[in-house]
Design an enzyme around this catalytic site. Structure first.
Site, PDB file in Angstrom:
ATOM      1  N   HIS A 117       0.852  -1.193   0.000  1.00  0.00           N
ATOM      2  CA  HIS A 117       0.000   0.000   0.000  1.00  0.00           C
ATOM      3  C   HIS A 117       0.883   1.237   0.000  1.00  0.00           C
ATOM      4  O   HIS A 117       1.818   1.330   0.799  1.00  0.00           O
ATOM      5  CB  HIS A 117      -0.879  -0.018   1.253  1.00  0.00           C
ATOM      6  CG  HIS A 117      -2.091   0.855   1.155  1.00  0.00           C
ATOM      7  ND1 HIS A 117      -3.236   0.611   1.872  1.00  0.00           N
ATOM      8  CD2 HIS A 117      -2.347   1.986   0.433  1.00  0.00           C
ATOM      9  CE1 HIS A 117      -4.144   1.540   1.599  1.00  0.00           C
ATOM     10  NE2 HIS A 117      -3.614   2.406   0.732  1.00  0.00           N
ATOM     11  N   LEU A 120      -1.995   7.446   0.411  1.00  0.00           N
ATOM     12  CA  LEU A 120      -2.735   7.558   1.665  1.00  0.00           C
ATOM     13  C   LEU A 120      -2.955   6.154   2.223  1.00  0.00           C
ATOM     14  O   LEU A 120      -3.728   5.374   1.662  1.00  0.00           O
ATOM     15  CB  LEU A 120      -4.073   8.254   1.446  1.00  0.00           C
ATOM     16  CG  LEU A 120      -5.041   8.253   2.638  1.00  0.00           C
ATOM     17  CD1 LEU A 120      -4.419   8.916   3.855  1.00  0.00           C
ATOM     18  CD2 LEU A 120      -6.362   8.908   2.271  1.00  0.00           C
ATOM     19  N   ILE A 161      -2.655   1.982  -4.544  1.00  0.00           N
ATOM     20  CA  ILE A 161      -2.183   3.363  -4.531  1.00  0.00           C
ATOM     21  C   ILE A 161      -3.400   4.244  -4.304  1.00  0.00           C
ATOM     22  O   ILE A 161      -4.315   4.285  -5.126  1.00  0.00           O
ATOM     23  CB  ILE A 161      -1.394   3.715  -5.816  1.00  0.00           C
ATOM     24  CG1 ILE A 161      -0.861   5.146  -5.742  1.00  0.00           C
ATOM     25  CG2 ILE A 161      -2.185   3.449  -7.082  1.00  0.00           C
ATOM     26  CD1 ILE A 161       0.208   5.448  -6.803  1.00  0.00           C
ATOM     27  N   GLU A 162      -3.437   4.920  -3.164  1.00  0.00           N
ATOM     28  CA  GLU A 162      -4.664   5.557  -2.705  1.00  0.00           C
ATOM     29  C   GLU A 162      -4.550   7.076  -2.655  1.00  0.00           C
ATOM     30  O   GLU A 162      -3.608   7.622  -2.050  1.00  0.00           O
ATOM     31  CB  GLU A 162      -5.046   5.016  -1.318  1.00  0.00           C
ATOM     32  CG  GLU A 162      -6.361   5.551  -0.804  1.00  0.00           C
ATOM     33  CD  GLU A 162      -6.875   4.809   0.422  1.00  0.00           C
ATOM     34  OE1 GLU A 162      -7.832   5.301   1.044  1.00  0.00           O
ATOM     35  OE2 GLU A 162      -6.325   3.738   0.752  1.00  0.00           O
ATOM     36  N   VAL A 163      -5.526   7.753  -3.258  1.00  0.00           N
ATOM     37  CA  VAL A 163      -5.676   9.210  -3.243  1.00  0.00           C
ATOM     38  C   VAL A 163      -4.352   9.906  -3.570  1.00  0.00           C
ATOM     39  O   VAL A 163      -3.832  10.704  -2.797  1.00  0.00           O
ATOM     40  CB  VAL A 163      -6.269   9.705  -1.907  1.00  0.00           C
ATOM     41  CG1 VAL A 163      -6.741  11.155  -2.054  1.00  0.00           C
ATOM     42  CG2 VAL A 163      -7.439   8.847  -1.461  1.00  0.00           C
TER      43      VAL A 163
END
Length: 268
Positions: A117, A120, A161-163
């Site tokens: 991850h 974010l 891959i977040e925000v």
């Protein structure tokens, strides 16, 4: 059961990288998993307990299934390794891990497919300023790329891959062998990820900007709750006015047996 699809392997997903975008949901129940299967969703993130439910693979035979939990719920690298073996034995196709690169490497060294991850990371959001986008400056974007490189070196198969700005996510996805799963990071990645509760409109609180609502289950739940209260109230009223139970709800004794019973208890 959807017999027209076979469950993809790691090799299959790697071969699809850059060719088409896959779909991914976070599902929490057997019913949601079955719906994802029938709707043609490719990948699901699931609670570990759901994968261990013996009904799960009957409901979702072709879903690439990735159990995951926050790193502090599982523990140390040794705990993660034991947990990952348990998940793999229970038919996990990969496991999610937001713990250290060393922990990810321990699992990858044992041929456990691991999804990391970046961007974010909710469980580590204090380091990046809370619930907000990450990678909006050149320096912070380079830090995300560095994290991806660390995941590569640790042996991860992919990463959520977040925000992250769409330009950053696309540039990174083009430059990594990892299978990149976008949550609010645009179409330049390999899969698009949403939570089923957001898709279904179950979320009554803050709705993330990257989510999209397709149904209004919250209103339906409100309607059903009102129906529960009404039904229970009608039951109370029926009992109070002696409308329940009716004759059709009870069993009667044969008259001869009843007389014999009454004779005996009267003699006592």
């Amino acid at each position: 059961m959807n017999m027209s699809r076979t469950r993809p392997t790691i090799a299959d997903l790697r071969a699809m990288k850059g060719k088409r975008q896959l779909t991914m949901l976070r599902v929490m129940t057997i019913e949601e998993a079955e719906a994802a299967e029938q709707a043609g969703i490719d990948i699901v993130s699931i609670p570990p307990d759901l994968l261990l439910d013996p009904r799960y693979r009957d409901a979702a035979p072709s879903l690439f299934s990735m159990p995951g939990d926050n790193f502090y719920e599982i523990g140390t690298a040794d705990d993660f390794l034991r947990w990952a073996f348990k998940m793999y034995k229970a038919s996990a196709d990969a496991v999610y891990c937001s713990a250290s690169y060393a922990t990810i490497k321990r699992m990858a060294d044992e041929a456990i497919p691991v999804i990391g991850h970046v961007g974010l990371i909710p469980s580590r959001r204090t380091w990046t300023g809370g619930w907000k986008a990450v990678g909006k400056t050149a320096e912070s974007a380079l830090e995300i790329l560095a994290a991806v490189r660390h995941l590569e070196a640790a042996g991860a198969f992919g990463a959520e891959i977040e925000v992250v700005p769409v330009e950053v996510a696309a540039a990174i996805s083009e430059r990594t062998s990892l299978f990149m799963i976008s949550m609010g990071a645009g179409r330049g990645c390999d899969a698009q990820y949403l939570f089923a509760e957001d898709v279904l409109g179950q979320n009554r609180g803050h709705m993330p900007r990257h989510s999209k609502v397709y149904r209004n289950f919250a209103a339906e739940f409100d309607r059903l709750q009102a129906e529960r209260v009404a039904a229970f109230g009608e039951f109370v009223a029926d009992v109070e006015r002696k409308a329940f139970p009716e004759d059709r709800h009870v069993v009667h004794m044969d008259l001869a047996q009843l007389r014999a019973f009454m004779d005996r208890i009267e003699k006592q």
